[in-house]
Design an enzyme around this catalytic site. Structure first.
Site, PDB file in Angstrom:
ATOM      1  N   LYS A 199     -83.214 -18.750  38.563  1.00  0.00           N
ATOM      2  CA  LYS A 199     -84.120 -18.050  37.649  1.00  0.00           C
ATOM      3  C   LYS A 199     -84.955 -19.017  36.821  1.00  0.00           C
ATOM      4  CE  LYS A 199     -81.857 -13.604  37.117  1.00  0.00           C
ATOM      5  NZ  LYS A 199     -81.050 -12.729  36.262  1.00  0.00           N
ATOM      6  N   LYS A 210     -86.174  -7.693  42.427  1.00  0.00           N
ATOM      7  CA  LYS A 210     -87.189  -7.106  41.545  1.00  0.00           C
ATOM      8  C   LYS A 210     -88.265  -8.117  41.206  1.00  0.00           C
ATOM      9  CE  LYS A 210     -83.357  -5.329  38.857  1.00  0.00           C
ATOM     10  NZ  LYS A 210     -82.744  -4.661  37.779  1.00  0.00           N
ATOM     11  N   LYS A 248     -83.141 -12.836  49.297  1.00  0.00           N
ATOM     12  CA  LYS A 248     -82.635 -11.494  48.992  1.00  0.00           C
ATOM     13  C   LYS A 248     -83.753 -10.600  48.441  1.00  0.00           C
ATOM     14  CE  LYS A 248     -81.154 -11.864  44.256  1.00  0.00           C
ATOM     15  NZ  LYS A 248     -80.230 -11.701  43.182  1.00  0.00           N
TER      16      LYS A 248
HETATM   17  P1  TYM Z   1     -78.883  -6.617  38.631  1.00  0.00           P
HETATM   18  O1  TYM Z   1     -79.434  -5.686  37.612  1.00  0.00           O
HETATM   19  O2  TYM Z   1     -79.678  -7.792  39.051  1.00  0.00           O
HETATM   20  O3  TYM Z   1     -78.532  -5.828  39.959  1.00  0.00           O
HETATM   21  C1  TYM Z   1     -77.764  -4.636  39.912  1.00  0.00           C
HETATM   22  C2  TYM Z   1     -76.827  -4.582  41.100  1.00  0.00           C
HETATM   23  O4  TYM Z   1     -77.567  -4.616  42.328  1.00  0.00           O
HETATM   24  C3  TYM Z   1     -77.042  -5.636  43.167  1.00  0.00           C
HETATM   25  N1  TYM Z   1     -78.127  -6.205  43.972  1.00  0.00           N
HETATM   26  C4  TYM Z   1     -78.118  -6.283  45.314  1.00  0.00           C
HETATM   27  N2  TYM Z   1     -77.214  -5.878  46.228  1.00  0.00           N
HETATM   28  C5  TYM Z   1     -77.509  -6.084  47.534  1.00  0.00           C
HETATM   29  N3  TYM Z   1     -78.661  -6.677  47.953  1.00  0.00           N
HETATM   30  C6  TYM Z   1     -79.607  -7.093  47.067  1.00  0.00           C
HETATM   31  N4  TYM Z   1     -80.735  -7.648  47.484  1.00  0.00           N
HETATM   32  C7  TYM Z   1     -79.349  -6.899  45.680  1.00  0.00           C
HETATM   33  N5  TYM Z   1     -80.046  -7.189  44.539  1.00  0.00           N
HETATM   34  C8  TYM Z   1     -79.280  -6.751  43.507  1.00  0.00           C
HETATM   35  C9  TYM Z   1     -76.445  -6.650  42.227  1.00  0.00           C
HETATM   36  O5  TYM Z   1     -75.471  -7.455  42.885  1.00  0.00           O
HETATM   37  C10 TYM Z   1     -75.840  -5.762  41.157  1.00  0.00           C
HETATM   38  O6  TYM Z   1     -74.570  -5.289  41.572  1.00  0.00           O
HETATM   39  N6  TYM Z   1     -75.522  -9.526  36.385  1.00  0.00           N
HETATM   40  C11 TYM Z   1     -75.737  -8.186  36.891  1.00  0.00           C
HETATM   41  C12 TYM Z   1     -75.587  -7.102  35.858  1.00  0.00           C
HETATM   42  C13 TYM Z   1     -74.304  -7.121  35.091  1.00  0.00           C
HETATM   43  C14 TYM Z   1     -73.039  -6.762  35.575  1.00  0.00           C
HETATM   44  C15 TYM Z   1     -72.155  -6.887  34.475  1.00  0.00           C
HETATM   45  C16 TYM Z   1     -72.563  -6.355  36.818  1.00  0.00           C
HETATM   46  C17 TYM Z   1     -74.164  -7.447  33.788  1.00  0.00           C
HETATM   47  N7  TYM Z   1     -72.880  -7.306  33.411  1.00  0.00           N
HETATM   48  C18 TYM Z   1     -70.804  -6.629  34.603  1.00  0.00           C
HETATM   49  C19 TYM Z   1     -71.200  -6.092  36.938  1.00  0.00           C
HETATM   50  C20 TYM Z   1     -70.347  -6.225  35.839  1.00  0.00           C
HETATM   51  C21 TYM Z   1     -77.148  -8.131  37.430  1.00  0.00           C
HETATM   52  O7  TYM Z   1     -77.991  -8.894  37.094  1.00  0.00           O
HETATM   53  O8  TYM Z   1     -77.408  -7.090  38.216  1.00  0.00           O
END
Ligand code: TYM
Length: 343
Positions: free
Chosen positions: A121, A208, A205
């Protein structure tokens, strides 16, 4: 002989979160949301909208609350039932930030400096990033452990953050001599949608933050747009092979087959058996039909919820109370374990 580690003996609990920082895409849906709904029938589930994580990069104050409602609508539209699972915004429950501070004093700088997501990032600009972005995985550990969650459904990109959560839980239990106080949370990553790749580059991957909108399918895309993006998805000149082994050097093909499998419930091999020898001219329209069939009702339900923001707000407020009821006493116990005055 050293004693075996004392195992956590509390109840199973599922926790996960999604950032309100942009449109939800197919990777979020297959990697996370779909699993959220599947788990709620036989587990206690807590699903957070992690707005404190979103602000680690600047968010427009005029839009943040709306983005939070958007994610809530996506949860609900994907089948998360507020009568079965808790849905709430992170910033409404103070336990997250309090526990994050205690964990800041447990986690080591060396652990954080190995986090690949921060490196991705920040690129070459790490010095100019917020402290919050660097500290992000510590807050994530606090999210999970403020609920003593045992299972965390996420996509594969979160694997390293989950390992850090386990390390922090283990070190806290050791440092304060409270074996089994925190569980070591297990990631639930398996399944065909765990790593959905960009439609423009099968080695990256779906994200967003990709500048190309054609690289992803957004949950709010119209059926025509979904079909167009799949038609334009990068592929090679070959035909569909017979075996999974033959997909090894064909990342774009592998991704599309994986997406087809995640939608249809078929394994990669079953998808190939159905289409072996056919060109993409046959496979892509079939995939587009399937994607539209599954995603259209999700996006329609999402719009219905978004037309009714008061209902979303009611669900979030009720969820925040229920979440605080679980997390507040856990963090109070942490204070006691650490020996603060007045505990
Ligand atoms: P975030 O908001 O980036 O993404 C949300 C969820 O979507 C999954 N994801 C994907 N899965 C498969 N293929 C992809 N290309 C893809 N892009 C995103 C992410 O793995 C996630 O499950 N750090 C986390 C948010 C978070 C969190 C937590 C998750 C904060 N605290 C505690 C679990 C437990 C995040 O940035 O997700």
């Amino acid at each position: 002989m050293s004693k075996p580690p004392v195992k956590y003996s509390g109840p199973d609990r599922v926790f996960s979160g999604v950032q309100p920082s942009g449109d939800m895409h197919l990777g979020n849906y297959l990697g996370a949301l779909k699993k959220f709904a599947d788990l709620q029938n036989d587990h206690e589930c807590v699903y957070c909208i992690v707005d404190l994580h979103a602000v680690t990069v600047w968010q427009d104050p005029a839009k943040l609350a709306g983005q939070t409602r958007n994610i809530a609508a996506a949860y609900l539209a994907s089948g998360v039932d507020p009568d079965k699972a808790i849905i709430y915004p992170q910033s409404k429950v103070a336990a997250h930030t309090e526990l994050a501070w205690y964990f800041n004093c447990v986690a080591r700088i060396g652990w954080l400096s190995r986090m690949t997501q921060f490196k991705e990032k920040s690129g070459r600009n790490a010095e100019a990033m917020s402290v919050g972005l660097y500290d992000y995985p510590v807050l994530q550990a606090a999210d999970i452990l403020a609920f003593k969650a045992t299972h965390v459904p996420v996509g594969e990109d979160q694997k390293q953050h989950l390992e850090l959560s386990r390390d922090i839980a283990q070190k806290f239990n050791n440092d304060f001599n409270v074996p089994g106080f925190f569980p070591l949370p297990e990631p639930l990553i398996k399944g065909p949608g765990a790593r959905v790749m960009s439609l423009r580059d099968g080695t990256k991957k779906m994200s967003k933050s990709d500048p190309s909108d054609n690289s992803r399918i957004n949950l709010t895309d119209s059926p025509e747009k979904i079909a167009k993006k799949i038609r334009k998805a990068k592929t090679d000149a070959g035909v569909m092979p017979e075996t999974v082994a033959e997909m090894e050097d064909r990342p774009e093909l592998k991704n599309l087959v994986g997406i087809y499998g995640a939608f249809s419930g078929l394994s990669d091999q079953e998808v190939l058996s159905q289409y072996a020898g056919q060109g993409f001219g046959v496979f892509k329209p079939a995939l587009a039909d399937l994607a539209v069939e599954i995603l259209r009702p999700v996006s329609e339900r999402m719009n219905t919820y978004l037309d009714n923001p008061d209902e979303i707000d009611r669900i979030l407020a009720k969820g925040a109370d229920a979440a605080a009821e679980i997390a507040t006493p856990i963090v109070a116990d942490v204070r006691k374990v650490m020996g603060f005055w007045g505990t």
